[in-house]
Design a protein around this motif. Sequence first.
Motif, mmCIF file in Angstrom:
data_model
loop_
_atom_site.group_PDB
_atom_site.id
_atom_site.type_symbol
_atom_site.label_atom_id
_atom_site.label_comp_id
_atom_site.label_asym_id
_atom_site.label_seq_id
_atom_site.Cartn_x
_atom_site.Cartn_y
_atom_site.Cartn_z
ATOM 1 N N PHE A 171 10.629 -5.817 2.927
ATOM 2 C CA PHE A 171 11.845 -6.609 3.110
ATOM 3 C C PHE A 171 12.705 -6.602 1.849
ATOM 4 C CE2 PHE A 171 8.560 -8.225 6.002
ATOM 5 C CZ PHE A 171 9.205 -8.031 7.223
ATOM 6 N N ASP A 172 12.450 -5.632 0.950
ATOM 7 C CA ASP A 172 13.228 -5.535 -0.286
ATOM 8 C C ASP A 172 14.551 -4.800 -0.081
ATOM 9 O OD1 ASP A 172 11.709 -3.294 0.184
ATOM 10 O OD2 ASP A 172 10.739 -3.266 -1.783
ATOM 11 N N GLY A 173 14.833 -4.394 1.168
ATOM 12 C CA GLY A 173 16.162 -3.883 1.488
ATOM 13 C C GLY A 173 17.136 -4.998 1.844
ATOM 14 N N GLY A 185 0.752 -1.253 0.000
ATOM 15 C CA GLY A 185 0.000 0.000 0.000
ATOM 16 C C GLY A 185 0.779 1.298 0.000
ATOM 17 N N HIS A 186 2.068 1.311 0.380
ATOM 18 C CA HIS A 186 2.676 2.589 0.772
ATOM 19 C C HIS A 186 2.964 3.553 -0.387
ATOM 20 C CE1 HIS A 186 7.288 1.527 0.598
ATOM 21 N NE2 HIS A 186 6.631 0.919 -0.365
ATOM 22 N N HIS A 187 2.837 3.089 -1.632
ATOM 23 C CA HIS A 187 2.961 4.033 -2.755
ATOM 24 C C HIS A 187 1.620 4.658 -3.163
ATOM 25 C CE1 HIS A 187 7.130 3.007 -3.233
ATOM 26 N NE2 HIS A 187 6.890 1.761 -3.573
ATOM 27 N N GLU A 204 4.902 -4.864 3.031
ATOM 28 C CA GLU A 204 4.994 -4.006 1.833
ATOM 29 C C GLU A 204 5.791 -4.784 0.783
ATOM 30 O OE1 GLU A 204 3.322 -1.232 1.448
ATOM 31 O OE2 GLU A 204 2.915 -0.417 3.440
ATOM 32 N N GLY A 205 7.073 -4.412 0.534
ATOM 33 C CA GLY A 205 7.849 -5.097 -0.498
ATOM 34 C C GLY A 205 8.601 -6.316 0.026
ATOM 35 N N GLY A 206 9.420 -6.874 -0.891
ATOM 36 C CA GLY A 206 10.176 -8.084 -0.583
ATOM 37 C C GLY A 206 9.928 -9.084 -1.699
ATOM 38 N N TYR A 207 10.933 -9.265 -2.575
ATOM 39 C CA TYR A 207 10.667 -9.961 -3.850
ATOM 40 C C TYR A 207 11.563 -11.162 -4.091
ATOM 41 C CZ TYR A 207 7.952 -5.792 -4.148
ATOM 42 O OH TYR A 207 7.045 -4.809 -3.840
ATOM 43 N N ASN A 208 12.621 -11.295 -3.323
ATOM 44 C CA ASN A 208 13.392 -12.540 -3.350
ATOM 45 C C ASN A 208 12.685 -13.462 -2.356
ATOM 46 O OD1 ASN A 208 15.260 -14.498 -2.156
ATOM 47 N ND2 ASN A 208 16.753 -13.604 -3.565
ATOM 48 N N PHE A 214 10.359 0.826 6.672
ATOM 49 C CA PHE A 214 11.745 0.420 6.374
ATOM 50 C C PHE A 214 11.875 -0.301 5.037
ATOM 51 C CE2 PHE A 214 10.380 -2.772 9.720
ATOM 52 C CZ PHE A 214 10.385 -3.922 8.925
ATOM 53 N N ASP A 215 10.889 -0.136 4.159
ATOM 54 C CA ASP A 215 10.988 -0.661 2.788
ATOM 55 C C ASP A 215 12.158 0.033 2.070
ATOM 56 O OD1 ASP A 215 8.842 -2.125 0.735
ATOM 57 O OD2 ASP A 215 10.037 -0.580 -0.277
ATOM 58 N N VAL A 216 12.744 -0.631 1.086
ATOM 59 C CA VAL A 216 13.860 -0.019 0.346
ATOM 60 C C VAL A 216 13.390 1.192 -0.461
ATOM 61 C CG1 VAL A 216 13.726 -1.368 -1.811
ATOM 62 C CG2 VAL A 216 15.954 -0.607 -0.964
ATOM 63 N N HIS A 217 12.094 1.221 -0.775
ATOM 64 C CA HIS A 217 11.526 2.339 -1.539
ATOM 65 C C HIS A 217 10.851 3.330 -0.592
ATOM 66 C CE1 HIS A 217 11.375 -1.235 -4.294
ATOM 67 N NE2 HIS A 217 11.954 -0.352 -5.097
ATOM 68 N N HIS A 218 10.836 4.583 -0.983
ATOM 69 C CA HIS A 218 10.178 5.593 -0.164
ATOM 70 C C HIS A 218 8.659 5.428 -0.200
ATOM 71 C CE1 HIS A 218 8.552 9.818 0.356
ATOM 72 N NE2 HIS A 218 8.975 9.443 1.530
HETATM 73 ZN ZN LIG Z 1 9.620 -1.611 -1.877
#
Ligand SMILES: [Zn+2]
Length: 307
Positions: free
Chosen positions: A243-245, A124-126, A285-289, A162-166
Amino acid sequence: METLYITHPSCRLHDMGDWHPECPGRLDAINDQLVASGIMSFLDEAQARAATDADLLRVHTAAHIDYLRSHAPSENHFAIDADTLMGPHTLEAALGAAGAGLTAVDAIMAGVHTNAFCAVRPPGHHAGPAQAMGFCFFNNVAIAAAYALEKYNLQRVAIIDFDVHHGNGTEDIFAGDPRVLMCSFFQQTLFPWSYQDPSAENMVNIPVDAYTRGPDLRMVVSDIWMPRLYDFQPEFVFISAGFDGHREDGMGQLGLVEADFAWITDQIVALAQKTASGRLVSFLEGGYNLSALGRSAVAHIRALAAV
Ligand SMILES: [Zn+2]
């Protein structure tokens, strides 16, 4: 049983195409690792209710909601942009993802649970007040924060991303709102290329260079986020848990590992315990691996549940 694990069956059905990294297997990866780790037996599980229009309208425009409803396809896909696509199950999944936070807030405010992890997608954060983008349709964390403020008459809530994206959508929704303090770090010169400088006093944005590793990001948390958060004294804490960071995740180039996600979560749990009676809701939120995602989410949930 203090930690609640919430999802919605439609979240597994939302599918933007075989090529798309934001895929149903992400939820399987988390669930599989939770079961394998033995942690699932320490969690209470619940199904999310669907968010209503009244819930969405606290942060989104009526035109945005109408746009998504009117373009929801009965087959194939409708492309909002090149990588944000609606399929036949997307609207229902997005309403379930947004509703998960509301189910969590109610359970926590009732004293049934202390904290919750929402294993939901779409993320959701975007998503801004009037815009779907970056795999996001409704801003799940913002909808839950606005609900907690209004329904439970809270004065101050914190959102930590703390997602890698803003989290540009969350910032667009709450910039200048004195009831909300948002703290984030994110890799600069990366999607969505927004807000290198915070847009308002209540936004603590820390852009970091590619290849920044855990020790430096922990210093951001302890030296920059935490003083502001303890000063703010939030009554409820929300997390946009991307978790994409992770250093194995190709979507970004940060160097976080599972132990970093656990450490960051520990700091946030300690904050919530000090100022908010432990009240905390975290959203995927993210995390793709998929392997790194499953391991990182388990580290995060283990810290939430203190097991
Ligand atoms: Zn992300």
